[in-house]
Write a protein that holds these residues in place. Structure first.
Motif, PDB file in Angstrom:
ATOM      1  N   PRO A   1      -6.644  26.183  10.355  1.00 58.46           N
ATOM      2  CA  PRO A   1      -5.957  24.965  10.811  1.00 58.46           C
ATOM      3  C   PRO A   1      -4.637  25.198  11.508  1.00 58.46           C
ATOM      4  N   PHE A   2      -4.057  26.403  11.420  1.00 59.24           N
ATOM      5  CA  PHE A   2      -2.686  26.600  11.899  1.00 59.24           C
ATOM      6  C   PHE A   2      -2.615  27.437  13.169  1.00 59.24           C
TER       7      PHE A   2
ATOM      8  N   GLY B   1      -4.008  35.931   7.574  1.00 60.67           N
ATOM      9  CA  GLY B   1      -4.648  35.247   8.676  1.00 60.67           C
ATOM     10  C   GLY B   1      -4.565  33.739   8.594  1.00 60.67           C
ATOM     11  N   THR B   2      -4.245  33.211   7.411  1.00 63.08           N
ATOM     12  CA  THR B   2      -4.072  31.762   7.249  1.00 63.08           C
ATOM     13  C   THR B   2      -2.593  31.409   7.273  1.00 63.08           C
ATOM     14  N   ILE B   3      -1.857  31.937   6.309  1.00 67.19           N
ATOM     15  CA  ILE B   3      -0.407  31.734   6.310  1.00 67.19           C
ATOM     16  C   ILE B   3       0.257  32.704   7.281  1.00 67.19           C
ATOM     17  N   THR B   4      -0.281  33.916   7.381  1.00 65.02           N
ATOM     18  CA  THR B   4       0.295  34.929   8.272  1.00 65.02           C
ATOM     19  C   THR B   4      -0.519  35.038   9.559  1.00 65.02           C
ATOM     20  N   ASN B   5       0.085  35.649  10.567  1.00 68.93           N
ATOM     21  CA  ASN B   5      -0.617  35.837  11.836  1.00 68.93           C
ATOM     22  C   ASN B   5      -1.291  37.204  11.942  1.00 68.93           C
ATOM     23  N   ARG B   6      -1.353  37.916  10.820  1.00 64.24           N
ATOM     24  CA  ARG B   6      -2.011  39.223  10.788  1.00 64.24           C
ATOM     25  C   ARG B   6      -2.370  39.573   9.355  1.00 64.24           C
ATOM     26  N   ASP B   7      -3.121  40.658   9.205  1.00 63.93           N
ATOM     27  CA  ASP B   7      -3.509  41.122   7.879  1.00 63.93           C
ATOM     28  C   ASP B   7      -2.344  41.875   7.242  1.00 63.93           C
ATOM     29  N   SER B   8      -1.933  41.454   6.079  1.00 67.00           N
ATOM     30  CA  SER B   8      -0.772  42.071   5.451  1.00 67.00           C
ATOM     31  C   SER B   8      -1.094  43.436   4.844  1.00 67.00           C
ATOM     32  N   PHE B   9      -2.362  43.730   4.597  1.00 72.20           N
ATOM     33  CA  PHE B   9      -2.738  44.989   3.960  1.00 72.20           C
ATOM     34  C   PHE B   9      -2.329  46.180   4.831  1.00 72.20           C
ATOM     35  N   ILE B  10      -2.770  46.181   6.078  1.00 71.10           N
ATOM     36  CA  ILE B  10      -2.401  47.255   6.997  1.00 71.10           C
ATOM     37  C   ILE B  10      -0.921  47.167   7.341  1.00 71.10           C
TER      38      ILE B  10
END
Length: 213
Positions: free
Chosen positions: A211-212, A28-37
């Motif tokens: 911030p992104f 959610g910070t570096i990525t635009n979604r949750d990497s777990f799911i």
């Protein structure tokens, strides 16, 4: 939550002779979604993933309404999808995910911030509740050090349990202090996007929340 001490181009104005450190949350910070799911879908395919998540829905809802803690919900999901998985097979899938899937879901602004800290010679750490397995190859490629949740392995197979505490909330700060002496640094930066990053953001001299986006 502590508001960001942000001024225009503040990172650029750090003196070249000072040593700074930057901590980035991942999901959610570096990525635009949750990497777990996202990783589960990548590893098992959509149908297996969605069916499993449907079966796990009572536990996921219990977590959402705070009846069970984050780590317990995570172990339920990990156990369902990965208990008994050979570590070599699992890590191969993790490395493939890091190479093929992480780049398309990263935020441009986050990559620019990472590069800026690299250019300034700052130490950079990714601090994530996600397991280190599918983050390590990406971090190595980017020249980033990694602090993340760890998975329990017995007889070269995953158990579905965490090894140690979930790297979330206060545990992020505890892990940072275990590995790093912050008194060695002139300035501490932190980037996060959720309540699980609150304590890490409070640790920083320069805290940036979402911030992104």
């Amino acid at each position: 939550m502590r508001s960001a001490k942000k001024v225009p181009n503040s990172t650029d104005r750090q003196a070249a002779q000072t040593k700074n450190i930057a901590f980035f949350d991942f999901d959610g910070t570096i990525t635009n979604r949750d990497s777990f799911i996202d990783f589960i879908i990548f590893y098992h395919g959509k149908w297996v993933a969605y069916l499993g998540l449907l079966r796990l829905l009572p536990f996921l809802l219990a977590y959402k309404v705070k009846l069970i803690p984050n780590w317990r919900a995570k172990e339920k999901v990990l156990t369902y999808f990965f208990e008994g998985e050979p570590t070599a097979t699992f890590q191969q899938g993790c490395d493939q995910y890091a190479t093929e899937r992480i780049p398309p879901i990263t935020r441009v602004g986050a990559l620019q911030a990472l590069q800026k800290h690299h250019d300034l010679g700052n130490d950079i750490y990714l601090v994530s509740a996600s397991p280190e397995n599918w983050l390590s190859a990406w971090c190595q490629q980017k020249g980033i050090k990694l602090i993340a949740s760890r998975l329990e392995v017995i007889d070269d197979k995953l158990t579905g349990k965490l090894r140690g505490n979930n790297c979330y909330g206060a545990e992020k700060v505890a892990r940072i202090h275990q590995e790093i002496d912050l008194s060695d640094y002139e300035g501490v930066y932190a980037y996060g996007d959720s309540s699980g990053d609150r304590e890490m953001l409070r640790l920083a001299d320069y805290a940036y929340y979402r911030p992104f986006r």
